[in-house]
Design a protein around this motif. Structure first.
Motif, PDB file in Angstrom:
ATOM      1  N   ARG A   1       0.837  -1.212   0.000  1.00 12.91           N
ATOM      2  CA  ARG A   1       0.000   0.000   0.000  1.00 12.91           C
ATOM      3  C   ARG A   1       0.870   1.260   0.000  1.00 12.91           C
ATOM      4  O   ARG A   1       0.546   2.255  -0.648  1.00 12.91           O
ATOM      5  CB  ARG A   1      -0.961  -0.007   1.185  1.00 12.91           C
ATOM      6  CG  ARG A   1      -2.114  -0.989   1.013  1.00 12.91           C
ATOM      7  CD  ARG A   1      -3.194  -0.806   2.066  1.00 12.91           C
ATOM      8  NE  ARG A   1      -2.741  -1.129   3.410  1.00 12.91           N
ATOM      9  CZ  ARG A   1      -2.772  -2.336   3.960  1.00 12.91           C
ATOM     10  NH1 ARG A   1      -3.262  -3.353   3.286  1.00 12.91           N
ATOM     11  NH2 ARG A   1      -2.331  -2.527   5.190  1.00 12.91           N
ATOM     12  N   PHE A   2       2.001   1.212   0.725  1.00 13.46           N
ATOM     13  CA  PHE A   2       2.919   2.360   0.749  1.00 13.46           C
ATOM     14  C   PHE A   2       3.464   2.630  -0.654  1.00 13.46           C
ATOM     15  O   PHE A   2       3.510   3.783  -1.097  1.00 13.46           O
ATOM     16  CB  PHE A   2       4.068   2.110   1.731  1.00 13.46           C
ATOM     17  CG  PHE A   2       5.081   3.207   1.737  1.00 13.46           C
ATOM     18  CD1 PHE A   2       4.808   4.429   2.350  1.00 13.46           C
ATOM     19  CD2 PHE A   2       6.313   3.041   1.112  1.00 13.46           C
ATOM     20  CE1 PHE A   2       5.748   5.454   2.347  1.00 13.46           C
ATOM     21  CE2 PHE A   2       7.252   4.067   1.107  1.00 13.46           C
ATOM     22  CZ  PHE A   2       6.968   5.275   1.724  1.00 13.46           C
ATOM     23  N   TYR A   3       3.871   1.579  -1.363  1.00 13.90           N
ATOM     24  CA  TYR A   3       4.386   1.760  -2.728  1.00 13.90           C
ATOM     25  C   TYR A   3       3.299   2.318  -3.640  1.00 13.90           C
ATOM     26  O   TYR A   3       3.580   3.109  -4.533  1.00 13.90           O
ATOM     27  CB  TYR A   3       4.940   0.450  -3.292  1.00 13.90           C
ATOM     28  CG  TYR A   3       6.108  -0.094  -2.502  1.00 13.90           C
ATOM     29  CD1 TYR A   3       7.080   0.750  -1.975  1.00 13.90           C
ATOM     30  CD2 TYR A   3       6.238  -1.454  -2.263  1.00 13.90           C
ATOM     31  CE1 TYR A   3       8.148   0.252  -1.235  1.00 13.90           C
ATOM     32  CE2 TYR A   3       7.298  -1.964  -1.528  1.00 13.90           C
ATOM     33  CZ  TYR A   3       8.253  -1.102  -1.019  1.00 13.90           C
ATOM     34  OH  TYR A   3       9.305  -1.593  -0.294  1.00 13.90           O
ATOM     35  N   GLU A   4       2.062   1.915  -3.375  1.00 12.20           N
ATOM     36  CA  GLU A   4       0.932   2.458  -4.138  1.00 12.20           C
ATOM     37  C   GLU A   4       0.778   3.955  -3.837  1.00 12.20           C
ATOM     38  O   GLU A   4       0.610   4.764  -4.759  1.00 12.20           O
ATOM     39  CB  GLU A   4      -0.342   1.701  -3.780  1.00 12.20           C
ATOM     40  CG  GLU A   4      -1.558   2.180  -4.537  1.00 12.20           C
ATOM     41  CD  GLU A   4      -2.836   1.490  -4.098  1.00 12.20           C
ATOM     42  OE1 GLU A   4      -3.912   2.028  -4.420  1.00 12.20           O
ATOM     43  OE2 GLU A   4      -2.775   0.434  -3.434  1.00 12.20           O
TER      44      GLU A   4
ATOM     45  N   VAL B   1       5.485  -7.194 -11.652  1.00 14.05           N
ATOM     46  CA  VAL B   1       6.828  -6.956 -12.175  1.00 14.05           C
ATOM     47  C   VAL B   1       7.427  -5.709 -11.523  1.00 14.05           C
ATOM     48  O   VAL B   1       8.583  -5.701 -11.104  1.00 14.05           O
ATOM     49  CB  VAL B   1       6.803  -6.814 -13.718  1.00 14.05           C
ATOM     50  CG1 VAL B   1       8.131  -6.307 -14.252  1.00 14.05           C
ATOM     51  CG2 VAL B   1       6.431  -8.145 -14.355  1.00 14.05           C
ATOM     52  N   ARG B   2       6.606  -4.654 -11.417  1.00 15.51           N
ATOM     53  CA  ARG B   2       7.094  -3.417 -10.792  1.00 15.51           C
ATOM     54  C   ARG B   2       7.459  -3.648  -9.334  1.00 15.51           C
ATOM     55  O   ARG B   2       8.469  -3.124  -8.856  1.00 15.51           O
ATOM     56  CB  ARG B   2       6.054  -2.309 -10.900  1.00 15.51           C
ATOM     57  CG  ARG B   2       6.049  -1.673 -12.255  1.00 15.51           C
ATOM     58  CD  ARG B   2       5.124  -0.477 -12.309  1.00 15.51           C
ATOM     59  NE  ARG B   2       5.271   0.151 -13.594  1.00 15.51           N
ATOM     60  CZ  ARG B   2       5.431   1.444 -13.780  1.00 15.51           C
ATOM     61  NH1 ARG B   2       5.440   2.268 -12.759  1.00 15.51           N
ATOM     62  NH2 ARG B   2       5.579   1.941 -14.981  1.00 15.51           N
ATOM     63  N   LEU B   3       6.665  -4.431  -8.629  1.00 17.77           N
ATOM     64  CA  LEU B   3       6.967  -4.719  -7.229  1.00 17.77           C
ATOM     65  C   LEU B   3       8.300  -5.455  -7.116  1.00 17.77           C
ATOM     66  O   LEU B   3       9.126  -5.141  -6.262  1.00 17.77           O
ATOM     67  CB  LEU B   3       5.832  -5.530  -6.588  1.00 17.77           C
ATOM     68  CG  LEU B   3       5.976  -5.831  -5.106  1.00 17.77           C
ATOM     69  CD1 LEU B   3       6.193  -4.567  -4.284  1.00 17.77           C
ATOM     70  CD2 LEU B   3       4.745  -6.580  -4.606  1.00 17.77           C
ATOM     71  N   LYS B   4       8.517  -6.382  -8.010  1.00 17.15           N
ATOM     72  CA  LYS B   4       9.797  -7.105  -8.031  1.00 17.15           C
ATOM     73  C   LYS B   4      10.949  -6.132  -8.274  1.00 17.15           C
ATOM     74  O   LYS B   4      11.990  -6.207  -7.617  1.00 17.15           O
ATOM     75  CB  LYS B   4       9.760  -8.180  -9.122  1.00 17.15           C
ATOM     76  CG  LYS B   4      11.007  -9.023  -9.207  1.00 17.15           C
ATOM     77  CD  LYS B   4      10.855 -10.097 -10.274  1.00 17.15           C
ATOM     78  CE  LYS B   4      12.086 -10.985 -10.326  1.00 17.15           C
ATOM     79  NZ  LYS B   4      11.931 -12.067 -11.303  1.00 17.15           N
ATOM     80  N   LEU B   5      10.769  -5.200  -9.206  1.00 18.68           N
ATOM     81  CA  LEU B   5      11.808  -4.210  -9.512  1.00 18.68           C
ATOM     82  C   LEU B   5      12.023  -3.242  -8.343  1.00 18.68           C
ATOM     83  O   LEU B   5      13.162  -2.850  -8.063  1.00 18.68           O
ATOM     84  CB  LEU B   5      11.452  -3.439 -10.787  1.00 18.68           C
ATOM     85  CG  LEU B   5      11.485  -4.255 -12.076  1.00 18.68           C
ATOM     86  CD1 LEU B   5      10.939  -3.437 -13.245  1.00 18.68           C
ATOM     87  CD2 LEU B   5      12.890  -4.762 -12.370  1.00 18.68           C
TER      88      LEU B   5
END
Length: 131
Positions: free
Chosen positions: A24-27, A49-53
């Motif tokens: 949620r923080f990354y969002e 994929v973005r979360l992995k990156l």
């Protein structure tokens, strides 16, 4: 053929061994953009994929601002030389910082070795009655 897989926040958090709160923080930082269905978030393969990156970038010492900049460059032009140049610059900067930290750590280790040697020497002198 497009990958239409979807994921819940729970599935992603379990898959990457992080908390839903982190996702949620990354969002909130604009790094992930799930589709909202009522109170639920639906993440697609792009988000996974973005979360992995993001996690890889953090492991390498990149800030979220730096990761965001790379995402923006990629979103503007997926095969961008600017994105690659930026990544090379960031990598060079991280390497310089890590090299300096490594030198600093080696100096501290040497100082600790000296202190340890002096303490052992004094302790030996005390136990042999040489004061």
């Amino acid at each position: 053929m497009a990958d239409n897989s979807t994921y819940t926040i729970g599935e992603l958090s379990k898959s990457f061994d992080i908390t839903p709160r982190s996702i949620r923080f990354y969002e909130e930082q604009g790094l992930l953009e799930p589709v909202r269905q009522g109170q639920s978030r639906i993440y697609h393969t792009k988000d996974k994929v973005r979360l992995k990156l993001i996690l890889r970038g953090k492991r390498l010492g990149f800030s979220l601002a730096e990761i965001s900049k790379l995402f923006e460059l990629y979103d503007t032009n997926p095969n961008s030389a600017a994105q690659l140049q930026t990544m090379l610059q960031l990598t060079e900067q991280k390497r310089a910082v890590l090299s300096q930290q490594l030198n600093d750590i080696q100096m501290l280790m040497n100082e600790l070795d000296d202190v340890e040697a002096r303490c052992k020497e004094e302790l030996n002198d005390l136990t042999r009655g040489v004061a």
